[in-house]
Design a protein around this motif. Sequence first.
Motif, PDB file in Angstrom:
ATOM      1  N   GLY A  62       0.830  -1.205   0.000  1.00 46.78           N
ATOM      2  CA  GLY A  62       0.000   0.000   0.000  1.00 46.78           C
ATOM      3  C   GLY A  62       0.861   1.250   0.000  1.00 46.78           C
ATOM      4  O   GLY A  62       2.034   1.193   0.364  1.00 46.78           O
ATOM      5  N   PRO A  63       0.268   2.401  -0.379  1.00 44.49           N
ATOM      6  CA  PRO A  63       1.068   3.629  -0.495  1.00 44.49           C
ATOM      7  C   PRO A  63       1.709   4.061   0.821  1.00 44.49           C
ATOM      8  O   PRO A  63       2.746   4.705   0.808  1.00 44.49           O
ATOM      9  CB  PRO A  63       0.056   4.680  -0.985  1.00 44.49           C
ATOM     10  CG  PRO A  63      -1.290   4.071  -0.798  1.00 44.49           C
ATOM     11  CD  PRO A  63      -1.128   2.593  -0.755  1.00 44.49           C
ATOM     12  N   ASP A  64       1.110   3.708   1.937  1.00 49.89           N
ATOM     13  CA  ASP A  64       1.677   4.141   3.222  1.00 49.89           C
ATOM     14  C   ASP A  64       2.476   3.042   3.931  1.00 49.89           C
ATOM     15  O   ASP A  64       2.947   3.244   5.054  1.00 49.89           O
ATOM     16  CB  ASP A  64       0.555   4.625   4.155  1.00 49.89           C
ATOM     17  CG  ASP A  64      -0.158   5.826   3.564  1.00 49.89           C
ATOM     18  OD1 ASP A  64       0.528   6.631   2.900  1.00 49.89           O
ATOM     19  OD2 ASP A  64      -1.388   5.936   3.726  1.00 49.89           O
ATOM     20  N   ASP A  65       2.592   1.892   3.306  1.00 49.49           N
ATOM     21  CA  ASP A  65       3.322   0.795   3.958  1.00 49.49           C
ATOM     22  C   ASP A  65       4.824   1.072   3.947  1.00 49.49           C
ATOM     23  O   ASP A  65       5.397   1.331   2.877  1.00 49.49           O
ATOM     24  CB  ASP A  65       3.107  -0.532   3.214  1.00 49.49           C
ATOM     25  CG  ASP A  65       1.694  -1.052   3.366  1.00 49.49           C
ATOM     26  OD1 ASP A  65       0.962  -0.526   4.218  1.00 49.49           O
ATOM     27  OD2 ASP A  65       1.329  -1.986   2.619  1.00 49.49           O
ATOM     28  N   PRO A  66       5.474   0.989   5.108  1.00 47.51           N
ATOM     29  CA  PRO A  66       6.932   1.070   5.077  1.00 47.51           C
ATOM     30  C   PRO A  66       7.519  -0.174   4.419  1.00 47.51           C
ATOM     31  O   PRO A  66       6.935  -1.261   4.493  1.00 47.51           O
ATOM     32  CB  PRO A  66       7.335   1.146   6.557  1.00 47.51           C
ATOM     33  CG  PRO A  66       6.147   0.721   7.331  1.00 47.51           C
ATOM     34  CD  PRO A  66       4.938   0.815   6.457  1.00 47.51           C
ATOM     35  N   THR A  67       8.652   0.001   3.762  1.00 42.97           N
ATOM     36  CA  THR A  67       9.272  -1.092   3.003  1.00 42.97           C
ATOM     37  C   THR A  67      10.760  -1.153   3.330  1.00 42.97           C
ATOM     38  O   THR A  67      11.248  -0.420   4.202  1.00 42.97           O
ATOM     39  CB  THR A  67       9.134  -0.829   1.490  1.00 42.97           C
ATOM     40  OG1 THR A  67       9.941   0.314   1.175  1.00 42.97           O
ATOM     41  CG2 THR A  67       7.697  -0.583   1.076  1.00 42.97           C
ATOM     42  N   ALA A  68      11.466  -1.977   2.571  1.00 49.15           N
ATOM     43  CA  ALA A  68      12.928  -2.066   2.751  1.00 49.15           C
ATOM     44  C   ALA A  68      13.586  -0.708   2.486  1.00 49.15           C
ATOM     45  O   ALA A  68      14.664  -0.431   3.021  1.00 49.15           O
ATOM     46  CB  ALA A  68      13.490  -3.121   1.812  1.00 49.15           C
ATOM     47  N   PHE A  69      12.950   0.135   1.699  1.00 44.45           N
ATOM     48  CA  PHE A  69      13.516   1.473   1.465  1.00 44.45           C
ATOM     49  C   PHE A  69      13.617   2.247   2.777  1.00 44.45           C
ATOM     50  O   PHE A  69      14.652   2.844   3.076  1.00 44.45           O
ATOM     51  CB  PHE A  69      12.649   2.248   0.457  1.00 44.45           C
ATOM     52  CG  PHE A  69      13.144   3.648   0.216  1.00 44.45           C
ATOM     53  CD1 PHE A  69      14.179   3.881  -0.681  1.00 44.45           C
ATOM     54  CD2 PHE A  69      12.576   4.727   0.892  1.00 44.45           C
ATOM     55  CE1 PHE A  69      14.650   5.178  -0.894  1.00 44.45           C
ATOM     56  CE2 PHE A  69      13.044   6.016   0.679  1.00 44.45           C
ATOM     57  CZ  PHE A  69      14.075   6.245  -0.215  1.00 44.45           C
ATOM     58  N   GLU A  70      12.554   2.225   3.554  1.00 41.03           N
ATOM     59  CA  GLU A  70      12.572   2.940   4.848  1.00 41.03           C
ATOM     60  C   GLU A  70      13.622   2.326   5.780  1.00 41.03           C
ATOM     61  O   GLU A  70      14.304   3.045   6.513  1.00 41.03           O
ATOM     62  CB  GLU A  70      11.199   2.902   5.516  1.00 41.03           C
ATOM     63  CG  GLU A  70      10.205   3.916   4.982  1.00 41.03           C
ATOM     64  CD  GLU A  70       9.726   3.614   3.576  1.00 41.03           C
ATOM     65  OE1 GLU A  70       9.656   2.421   3.203  1.00 41.03           O
ATOM     66  OE2 GLU A  70       9.426   4.576   2.832  1.00 41.03           O
ATOM     67  N   VAL A  71      13.726   1.016   5.735  1.00 38.83           N
ATOM     68  CA  VAL A  71      14.713   0.347   6.592  1.00 38.83           C
ATOM     69  C   VAL A  71      16.128   0.811   6.231  1.00 38.83           C
ATOM     70  O   VAL A  71      16.943   1.141   7.091  1.00 38.83           O
ATOM     71  CB  VAL A  71      14.607  -1.193   6.431  1.00 38.83           C
ATOM     72  CG1 VAL A  71      15.720  -1.897   7.198  1.00 38.83           C
ATOM     73  CG2 VAL A  71      13.240  -1.686   6.895  1.00 38.83           C
ATOM     74  N   LEU A  72      16.398   0.873   4.923  1.00 36.18           N
ATOM     75  CA  LEU A  72      17.762   1.172   4.475  1.00 36.18           C
ATOM     76  C   LEU A  72      18.106   2.655   4.541  1.00 36.18           C
ATOM     77  O   LEU A  72      19.275   3.029   4.419  1.00 36.18           O
ATOM     78  CB  LEU A  72      17.946   0.666   3.034  1.00 36.18           C
ATOM     79  CG  LEU A  72      18.114  -0.850   2.931  1.00 36.18           C
ATOM     80  CD1 LEU A  72      17.774  -1.359   1.538  1.00 36.18           C
ATOM     81  CD2 LEU A  72      19.542  -1.251   3.294  1.00 36.18           C
ATOM     82  N   THR A  73      17.100   3.498   4.732  1.00 37.51           N
ATOM     83  CA  THR A  73      17.388   4.933   4.766  1.00 37.51           C
ATOM     84  C   THR A  73      17.166   5.542   6.149  1.00 37.51           C
ATOM     85  O   THR A  73      17.448   6.724   6.343  1.00 37.51           O
ATOM     86  CB  THR A  73      16.499   5.705   3.755  1.00 37.51           C
ATOM     87  OG1 THR A  73      15.133   5.341   3.976  1.00 37.51           O
ATOM     88  CG2 THR A  73      16.895   5.382   2.335  1.00 37.51           C
ATOM     89  N   ASP A  74      16.706   4.768   7.106  1.00 36.21           N
ATOM     90  CA  ASP A  74      16.445   5.315   8.433  1.00 36.21           C
ATOM     91  C   ASP A  74      17.764   5.511   9.183  1.00 36.21           C
ATOM     92  O   ASP A  74      18.532   4.558   9.349  1.00 36.21           O
ATOM     93  CB  ASP A  74      15.548   4.372   9.222  1.00 36.21           C
ATOM     94  CG  ASP A  74      15.118   5.006  10.526  1.00 36.21           C
ATOM     95  OD1 ASP A  74      13.988   5.523  10.585  1.00 36.21           O
ATOM     96  OD2 ASP A  74      15.930   5.006  11.474  1.00 36.21           O
ATOM     97  N   GLU A  75      18.000   6.740   9.612  1.00 37.24           N
ATOM     98  CA  GLU A  75      19.311   7.026  10.213  1.00 37.24           C
ATOM     99  C   GLU A  75      19.341   6.836  11.718  1.00 37.24           C
ATOM    100  O   GLU A  75      20.356   7.076  12.361  1.00 37.24           O
ATOM    101  CB  GLU A  75      19.750   8.447   9.826  1.00 37.24           C
ATOM    102  CG  GLU A  75      20.134   8.471   8.358  1.00 37.24           C
ATOM    103  CD  GLU A  75      20.493   9.834   7.830  1.00 37.24           C
ATOM    104  OE1 GLU A  75      20.555  10.767   8.649  1.00 37.24           O
ATOM    105  OE2 GLU A  75      20.687   9.946   6.616  1.00 37.24           O
ATOM    106  N   ARG A  76      18.225   6.392  12.291  1.00 33.11           N
ATOM    107  CA  ARG A  76      18.244   6.174  13.744  1.00 33.11           C
ATOM    108  C   ARG A  76      19.017   4.922  14.121  1.00 33.11           C
ATOM    109  O   ARG A  76      19.407   4.748  15.258  1.00 33.11           O
ATOM    110  CB  ARG A  76      16.802   6.049  14.267  1.00 33.11           C
ATOM    111  CG  ARG A  76      16.057   7.361  14.273  1.00 33.11           C
ATOM    112  CD  ARG A  76      14.593   7.147  14.577  1.00 33.11           C
ATOM    113  NE  ARG A  76      13.906   6.468  13.478  1.00 33.11           N
ATOM    114  CZ  ARG A  76      12.662   6.034  13.530  1.00 33.11           C
ATOM    115  NH1 ARG A  76      11.960   6.184  14.649  1.00 33.11           N
ATOM    116  NH2 ARG A  76      12.095   5.465  12.496  1.00 33.11           N
ATOM    117  N   ASN A  77      19.212   4.056  13.118  1.00 33.45           N
ATOM    118  CA  ASN A  77      19.919   2.799  13.365  1.00 33.45           C
ATOM    119  C   ASN A  77      19.319   2.007  14.519  1.00 33.45           C
ATOM    120  O   ASN A  77      20.018   1.460  15.362  1.00 33.45           O
ATOM    121  CB  ASN A  77      21.410   3.040  13.616  1.00 33.45           C
ATOM    122  CG  ASN A  77      22.136   3.266  12.309  1.00 33.45           C
ATOM    123  OD1 ASN A  77      21.685   2.809  11.263  1.00 33.45           O
ATOM    124  ND2 ASN A  77      23.237   3.970  12.364  1.00 33.45           N
TER     125      ASN A  77
END
Length: 268
Positions: A62-77
């Motif tokens: 879905g348009p609001d579903d987080p994906t691997a993109f969010e995982v790989l770009t999240d800087e909070r680690n």
Amino acid sequence: MTAQSDDGIGRVIAIALQKGGVGKTTTTINLAAELARLDMRVLVIDIDQQAHSTSGLGITVGPDDPTAFEVLTDERNQRVPLLEAIQKTEFGVDIVPAALALRQLEKGGLGPGGQLRLAKQLDDLTGYDVIFIDCPPALGALTEAAMAAADDVLAVLEAGPDEVDALVRLGSAVADVQEGLNEALEIRYVLLADYEGNTKTAQNVRAGLLQDWGAWSAGGAYLGEIPHTVRVREAKDKRVPIAVHAPTCSAAVAYRDAAVLLAERIRA
Ligand SMILES: Nc1ncnc2c1ncn2[C@@H]1O[C@H](COP(=O)(O)OP(=O)(O)OP(=O)(O)O)[C@@H](O)[C@H]1O
Ligand SMILES: [Mg+2]
């Protein structure tokens, strides 16, 4: 990462080869589904912009579903984006779906520290016995991030000379990753997907792999060959694992056997 343990921190396996269309995604989907049938808790992380593992396991993002993109770009680690992105499939397997946006990362890289972001998020993820990362057909930033996070690489090949060359190059890439990012990484598993054994070349490739990888004592394992059958393509089009579409066909049996070997190895 350690092998399967009481705390549920699982074995992370990057499924890779920098050649397109060799059966990486088919293998990810079907080994995952078979390991789930063996009562293993399985997570698939789809980091290929084509999102074929995602669609092949019946997931529409879905348009609001987080994906691997969010995982790989999240800087909070932290684990937060990874946990938020996990979805359940119908087949007893969980998945972090892929998105087209991953294309930007393959082109532009992951930025400072980005190469280890997935590794850090997976570091203390519990509750899974096996985590597969379905890689894109390139040795770029995304495959590197997967290899930084993985315990093992499963190389998926077709039985041709180009694929054997690609396996050698994958070995060099793993050596590079060992130097800077992940000392313990090894290609530990090899599987021939889409095997048509009616040519001398294919038979020779298989024999060579058996010779190099058939000895389990060396720490590696040849997981076998998956016969070419139209049933695999039909399953892909139906977006289900082969065991659901045609459980008695040759490819379903071969994936089941490969999963048993892999499960034994992981549990050893
Ligand atoms: N054993 C098989 N029999 C018949 N077709 C197969 C078999 N294995 C894979 N295929 C088909 O080959 C094609 C490529 O497979 P797949 O998508 O798994 O490759 P891939 O390595 O993930 O590709 P990419 O590099 O683009 O990600 C698909 O159409 C798939 O259905
Ligand atoms: Mg693929």
